[in-house]
Design an enzyme around this catalytic site. Structure first.
Site, PDB file in Angstrom:
ATOM      1  N   HIS A  14      -4.348  -4.181  -1.857  1.00  0.00           N
ATOM      2  CA  HIS A  14      -3.297  -3.805  -2.822  1.00  0.00           C
ATOM      3  C   HIS A  14      -3.158  -4.933  -3.835  1.00  0.00           C
ATOM      4  CE1 HIS A  14       1.175  -2.331  -3.385  1.00  0.00           C
ATOM      5  NE2 HIS A  14       0.638  -2.732  -4.520  1.00  0.00           N
ATOM      6  N   HIS A  16      -3.091  -5.347  -8.209  1.00  0.00           N
ATOM      7  CA  HIS A  16      -3.189  -4.799  -9.570  1.00  0.00           C
ATOM      8  C   HIS A  16      -3.924  -5.836 -10.398  1.00  0.00           C
ATOM      9  CE1 HIS A  16      -0.097  -1.711  -8.675  1.00  0.00           C
ATOM     10  NE2 HIS A  16       0.307  -2.632  -7.810  1.00  0.00           N
ATOM     11  N   GLU A 197       8.795   1.304  -1.742  1.00  0.00           N
ATOM     12  CA  GLU A 197       8.971  -0.092  -2.173  1.00  0.00           C
ATOM     13  C   GLU A 197      10.447  -0.221  -2.564  1.00  0.00           C
ATOM     14  OE1 GLU A 197       6.920  -1.051  -5.834  1.00  0.00           O
ATOM     15  OE2 GLU A 197       7.120  -3.220  -5.556  1.00  0.00           O
TER      16      GLU A 197
HETATM   17  N1  ADE Z   1       2.499  -2.131 -10.964  1.00  0.00           N
HETATM   18  C1  ADE Z   1       2.155  -3.395 -10.743  1.00  0.00           C
HETATM   19  N2  ADE Z   1       2.799  -3.881  -9.671  1.00  0.00           N
HETATM   20  C2  ADE Z   1       3.575  -2.884  -9.189  1.00  0.00           C
HETATM   21  C3  ADE Z   1       4.456  -2.751  -8.092  1.00  0.00           C
HETATM   22  N3  ADE Z   1       4.712  -3.762  -7.244  1.00  0.00           N
HETATM   23  N4  ADE Z   1       5.078  -1.574  -7.912  1.00  0.00           N
HETATM   24  C4  ADE Z   1       4.857  -0.567  -8.760  1.00  0.00           C
HETATM   25  N5  ADE Z   1       4.035  -0.642  -9.796  1.00  0.00           N
HETATM   26  C5  ADE Z   1       3.388  -1.781 -10.007  1.00  0.00           C
HETATM   27 ZN    ZN Z   2       1.624  -2.596  -6.278  1.00  0.00          ZN
END
Ligand code: ADE
Ligand code: ZN
Length: 332
Positions: A14, A16, A197
């Site tokens: 995970h 980005h 989240e």
């Molecule tokens: N885009 C980048 N980081 C993120 C996260 N923690 N939650 C949702 N979208 C994201």
């Molecule tokens: Zn994320």
């Protein structure tokens, strides 16, 4: 323990890629593209990395992306992360990218994916790191925009392994994207989604039942509903948990209150990941180190988390077994 964590072979699931964009590189690329940032210097920019929730972070994260214009910019950002990953004994990484963040600014899908893909290919050849690529849809945009992105991805499908769902969670449930995920599955993509989240446990259930996900990103709030926990355990559904992200976005007020240990104790299939390491003061090893200290995790817990990281990956069984063998050699 710190040395053990740094050296244990692991996978990251995970991450980005836009969240690995370090201020130093951001200023360098801004300068070569002749773009003014809203901040005078690196120190001023870093001072802004003080978030009270996901949205405050996202606003700054999207603004940082504005300096990414050319293929070389995407290449450099991706390669910088991969070099870091190599140093951290990450054998395999599954990275997300947000095409809409760039195509909505007039950058072509091709520019974005060519830069990222070339870096991933070079890293495999030169650094020996394997990878998968996950194309994430921005959930604050309409489903129609996600369909358009899926269409743009067609010529590059051989380079994309899965689709995902990220950005502002509250008010944008997985159900909003049921049709586009169904189409993505029909086209042969694996699917993941951020859920639980900031959003409620129902979003996790929707991701499981409506999107038919292969993995849940985060999933912390599953603990609020025993039925959701049981459903995840029964399905052996992997969760990609991100401790320092949760701390910096105030999903937890203190790492000592982080649910990771409870999740492990309940039999959930959890992994540790860094999410957006340039913004959350730590890459993968720092996430392991900080959560180990905060929750007093044992060596066995760390081995289990590394083992889970390979098992929850999208590698083939043969590839997984090769990496699990390396893990075994290290721990024996
Ligand atoms: N885009 C980048 N980081 C993120 C996260 N923690 N939650 C949702 N979208 C994201
Ligand atoms: Zn994320």
């Amino acid at each position: 323990m710190e040395e053990f964590i740094k050296e244990i072979p692991k996978a990251e699931l995970h991450l980005h890629i836009e969240g690995t964009f370090e201020p130093e590189l951001m200023f360098e690329i801004a300068s070569r593209n002749d773009i003014d940032l809203d901040y005078k210097n690196i120190e001023e920019l870093k001072k802004a990395y003080n978030f009270s929730n996901l949205q405050e972070f996202l606003d700054i994260y999207y603004a940082g992306c504005n300096v990414l214009i050319n293929e070389a910019d995407f290449y450099d950002m991706t390669m910088a992360y991969l070099k870091k990953a190599k140093e951290q004994n990450i054998l395999h990484t599954e990275i997300m990218f947000d095409p809409q963040t760039h195509t909505d600014r007039g950058i072509s899908f091709e520019t974005v994916i060519n830069g990222i893909h070339k870096a991933l290919a070079d890293a495999e050849a030169k650094l020996g790191i394997t990878s998968k690529l996950i194309m994430s849809f921005l959930r604050h945009l309409p489903e129609k925009a996600a369909f358009e992105t899926l269409e743009q991805a067609k010529p590059f499908k051989k380079w994309i392994d899965a689709v995902g769902l990220d950005s502002s969670e509250l008010g944008h449930p997985p159900s909003k994207f049921e049709r586009v995920f169904q189409k993505a599955k029909e086209e042969g993509y694996l699917v993941v989604a951020h859920a639980g989240e900031e959003g409620p446990p129902e979003y996790i259930t929707e991701a499981l039942e409506l999107l038919q996900v292969d993995r849940i990103d985060h999933g912390n709030r599953s603990l609020e509903d025993i039925n959701v926990v049981n459903n995840l355990v029964e399905r052996k559904m992997a969760l990609t948990v991100c401790p320092l992200s949760n701390l910096k976005l105030q999903v937890v007020k203190d790492l000592k209150k982080h649910p990771l240990k409870k999740m492990l104790d309940k039999g959930l299939f959890v992994t540790i990941n860094s999410d957006d390491p340039a913004y959350f003061s730590g890459y993968l090893n720092e996430n392991y180190i900080e959560i180990q200290k905060a929750l007093d995790l044992s060596k066995e817990n760390i081995i289990q988390l590394a083992d889970n990281s390979f098992k929850a990956s999208f590698l083939s069984e043969t590839e997984k077994n090769k990496m699990l063998e390396k893990l075994k050699e290290f721990t024996n």
